[in-house]
Design a protein around this motif. Sequence first.
Motif, PDB file in Angstrom:
ATOM      1  N   SER A 245      46.713  33.984  53.125  1.00  0.00           N
ATOM      2  CA  SER A 245      46.139  34.497  51.858  1.00  0.00           C
ATOM      3  C   SER A 245      46.708  36.147  51.749  1.00  0.00           C
ATOM      4  O   SER A 245      46.982  36.389  50.607  1.00  0.00           O
ATOM      5  N   ALA A 246      46.824  36.730  53.064  1.00  0.00           N
ATOM      6  CA  ALA A 246      47.437  37.940  52.755  1.00  0.00           C
ATOM      7  C   ALA A 246      48.989  38.055  52.856  1.00  0.00           C
ATOM      8  O   ALA A 246      49.430  39.245  52.791  1.00  0.00           O
TER       9      ALA A 246
ATOM     10  N   ALA B  86      49.606  37.286  46.756  1.00  0.00           N
ATOM     11  CA  ALA B  86      48.771  37.371  47.868  1.00  0.00           C
ATOM     12  C   ALA B  86      47.831  38.393  47.648  1.00  0.00           C
ATOM     13  O   ALA B  86      47.905  39.515  46.805  1.00  0.00           O
ATOM     14  N   THR B  87      46.684  38.055  48.668  1.00  0.00           N
ATOM     15  CA  THR B  87      45.481  39.253  48.408  1.00  0.00           C
ATOM     16  C   THR B  87      45.694  40.091  49.460  1.00  0.00           C
ATOM     17  O   THR B  87      45.623  40.115  50.505  1.00  0.00           O
ATOM     18  N   THR B  88      46.254  41.438  48.998  1.00  0.00           N
ATOM     19  CA  THR B  88      46.844  42.592  49.850  1.00  0.00           C
ATOM     20  C   THR B  88      45.996  43.668  49.434  1.00  0.00           C
ATOM     21  O   THR B  88      46.183  44.838  49.846  1.00  0.00           O
ATOM     22  N   GLY B  89      44.923  43.529  48.418  1.00  0.00           N
ATOM     23  CA  GLY B  89      44.558  44.780  47.840  1.00  0.00           C
ATOM     24  C   GLY B  89      45.177  44.990  46.421  1.00  0.00           C
ATOM     25  O   GLY B  89      46.391  44.877  46.430  1.00  0.00           O
ATOM     26  N   ALA B  90      44.452  44.961  45.270  1.00  0.00           N
ATOM     27  CA  ALA B  90      44.927  44.989  43.905  1.00  0.00           C
ATOM     28  C   ALA B  90      45.230  46.445  43.481  1.00  0.00           C
ATOM     29  O   ALA B  90      44.918  47.224  42.708  1.00  0.00           O
ATOM     30  N   LYS B  91      46.300  46.859  44.201  1.00  0.00           N
ATOM     31  CA  LYS B  91      47.120  48.256  43.922  1.00  0.00           C
ATOM     32  C   LYS B  91      48.021  47.991  42.645  1.00  0.00           C
ATOM     33  O   LYS B  91      49.155  47.361  42.641  1.00  0.00           O
ATOM     34  N   GLY B  92      47.744  48.857  41.682  1.00  0.00           N
ATOM     35  CA  GLY B  92      48.592  48.736  40.323  1.00  0.00           C
ATOM     36  C   GLY B  92      48.767  47.593  39.813  1.00  0.00           C
ATOM     37  O   GLY B  92      49.745  47.027  39.173  1.00  0.00           O
ATOM     38  N   ARG B  93      47.926  46.495  39.900  1.00  0.00           N
ATOM     39  CA  ARG B  93      47.877  45.211  39.239  1.00  0.00           C
ATOM     40  C   ARG B  93      46.501  44.576  39.136  1.00  0.00           C
ATOM     41  O   ARG B  93      45.550  45.214  39.652  1.00  0.00           O
TER      42      ARG B  93
ATOM     43  N   GLY C  34      43.607  42.063  40.037  1.00  0.00           N
ATOM     44  CA  GLY C  34      43.003  41.267  41.298  1.00  0.00           C
ATOM     45  C   GLY C  34      43.531  39.880  41.436  1.00  0.00           C
ATOM     46  O   GLY C  34      43.701  38.950  40.394  1.00  0.00           O
ATOM     47  N   ASN C  35      44.246  39.665  42.445  1.00  0.00           N
ATOM     48  CA  ASN C  35      44.476  38.245  42.800  1.00  0.00           C
ATOM     49  C   ASN C  35      43.399  37.451  43.317  1.00  0.00           C
ATOM     50  O   ASN C  35      42.583  37.821  44.268  1.00  0.00           O
ATOM     51  N   VAL C  36      43.264  36.534  43.184  1.00  0.00           N
ATOM     52  CA  VAL C  36      42.304  35.368  43.722  1.00  0.00           C
ATOM     53  C   VAL C  36      43.059  34.096  44.250  1.00  0.00           C
ATOM     54  O   VAL C  36      43.956  33.535  43.806  1.00  0.00           O
ATOM     55  N   ILE C  37      42.598  33.799  45.553  1.00  0.00           N
ATOM     56  CA  ILE C  37      42.826  32.712  46.378  1.00  0.00           C
ATOM     57  C   ILE C  37      41.915  31.849  46.483  1.00  0.00           C
ATOM     58  O   ILE C  37      40.732  32.159  46.963  1.00  0.00           O
ATOM     59  N   LYS C  38      42.071  30.745  45.658  1.00  0.00           N
ATOM     60  CA  LYS C  38      40.693  29.525  45.821  1.00  0.00           C
ATOM     61  C   LYS C  38      41.342  28.291  45.532  1.00  0.00           C
ATOM     62  O   LYS C  38      42.286  28.113  45.050  1.00  0.00           O
TER      63      LYS C  38
END
Lengths: 351, 257
Positions: A70-71, A198-205, A207-211
């Motif tokens: 995920s990361a 990838a879920t790496t922290g929503a910096k400048g974008r 939020g990403n969701v992995i589901k």
Amino acid sequence: MVDKQLMRGNEAIAESAIRAGCRNYFAYPITPQAELLQWMAVHMPEAEGGTFLQAESEIGAINMVYGAASAGERTMTSSSSPGVSLKQEGISYLAGADLPAVVVNIMRGGPGLGNIQPAQGDYFQATKGGGHGDYRIITLAPSTVPEASRLTYDAFDLADAYRTPVMILADGMIGQMMEPVELPERKPPEEIPPKPWATTGAKGREGNVIKSFALGGENLKAMNVARFERYEKIEEKEVRYEEVNTDNPDIILAAFGTVARIVKSTIRLAEEEGLEIGLFRPVTVWPFPAARLNELSAEVDTVLTVEMNAGQMVEDVKLAVRPETETPFYGEVGGVVPTPGNILEEVKKYV
Amino acid sequence: MSDKVTSVKKKDMTKVVGRPDSMNDTQFSYCPGCHHGIINRLIGEAIDELGIQEETIGTAPVGCSVFLYKWFDIDVVQPPHGRVSAVATGIKRAKPKKTVFAYQGDGDFASIGTNNSVHAANRGENITVFFINNTLYGMTGGEMAPTTLIGQKTTTTPGGRKAKDFGYPIKMSEMLARLDGPTYITRQAVYDVPRIKSAKRAIVKGFKNQIEEKGYSLIEILSACPINWGLDPVEAVERIKSEVETVYPLGDIIDRG
């Protein structure tokens, strides 16, 4: 200088994963894949940013893989048959969440605790979707230690390209056997594709969701249809197989992994008796190289499938060949490995 | 009140309350009287105050927790039921500088995921776990959880939980506090202002411990489930005070930070 080393299959797989850029490895001890875990314990921490973690359970290990994938990191777990059964829930979730990861199965005798001898009883589980739901995973079946190394290296690229789990389906023979291996170069980090999802922290974008979850029939259908479109591309582009002596043989043997290697000795034995045996060896057991096997089946009356199980790949062989082709089966179960002579005896029943 | 007065007041008004920046305007779908919404908001406030919205990855698995990704403007991963601590471990090991939290119910944390929960705590995994204890399985229809109180009626203990058949309410926080790995374990509630303030402090502390690399924090929060308890929201709060807290007392259990 060529980097050639004498290595066990388990070790070659581990080292090749590190060289492919895997930096997050999680696993639980089980025979006959323990050397893989032990190699990683020593060498993964030496790799820059490398994480080795012995998980509390097989379920823990596959879910740590789910987290690292995920990361956006290249990640792997390995086990043997009973352990891979425990990982099936996680593999279904990886497939459902479209996460790339590599899972190694060094198969042993089963079902249940079985034994620690080599076997191929997990073919169905690997190729037909071992967990719940509709999904497939790319499944690569090496028949030598050098090939185990190469396929492991490629597995990470395939996983990233198609956002899918990839399985290395080997057995205790390949895991334990030592052969000279020319190890691949370390993959430069810039050659590993970026993963904007990838879920790496929503910096400048956003939020990403992995589901792996979608409410409502139409939403889940859309996720599944998109995934099966990718599977079609995999079936088009990623089929791999090996042919030996398939130019006008008396019979074709279909076998994968360790058994295919033994069949190569059977071919030499048969030649001494003036008998021509061809070998068709799927390297990708999913996607199964059905189209090529169909072509080949036109040239012989019989395609004999040989496996170390009670008859699993033979079902794919039957689906692939022409209707008039005879498709007998010879299998050894319980961790018994057929000899070249055993297989030749079987061949003689049909030619 | 005249329009004139309102407009004058508006001009001088300072915003004292609003939605946390780390959350969006999607309406909660929680049942009336459920405490998930309060707890979610407190987590959002904590993320804002610590300025970690762009550094945080949340994990929330199934049941009522599963919708967490809808309310927050952060990265969220949905793990399999119970495997949250293992998934959070995988993310944290891959991205050690990011802040990773787990948001799990009692069935998830204390039943199907116990193995993963215990070992993440024992490793002192540098993550923050929010463990929402409402003493039953909410989403699936109010079945017995390992946290269900003795005598409590659920859809799978219609005559009330009997210890002889189903054992005792599991005290995960107390169990995990016996390990050497965890840094901070506390039990909180959110049914009145003082307790909401206390829970907020605990949530912030749990995140801070992680940011300061102090290790594993577990914040158990008692939550009401009026629908499945068969009570109205006020009665449900009374039940927490009079029954649930007698088995699951509030307060810090360990603080080794």
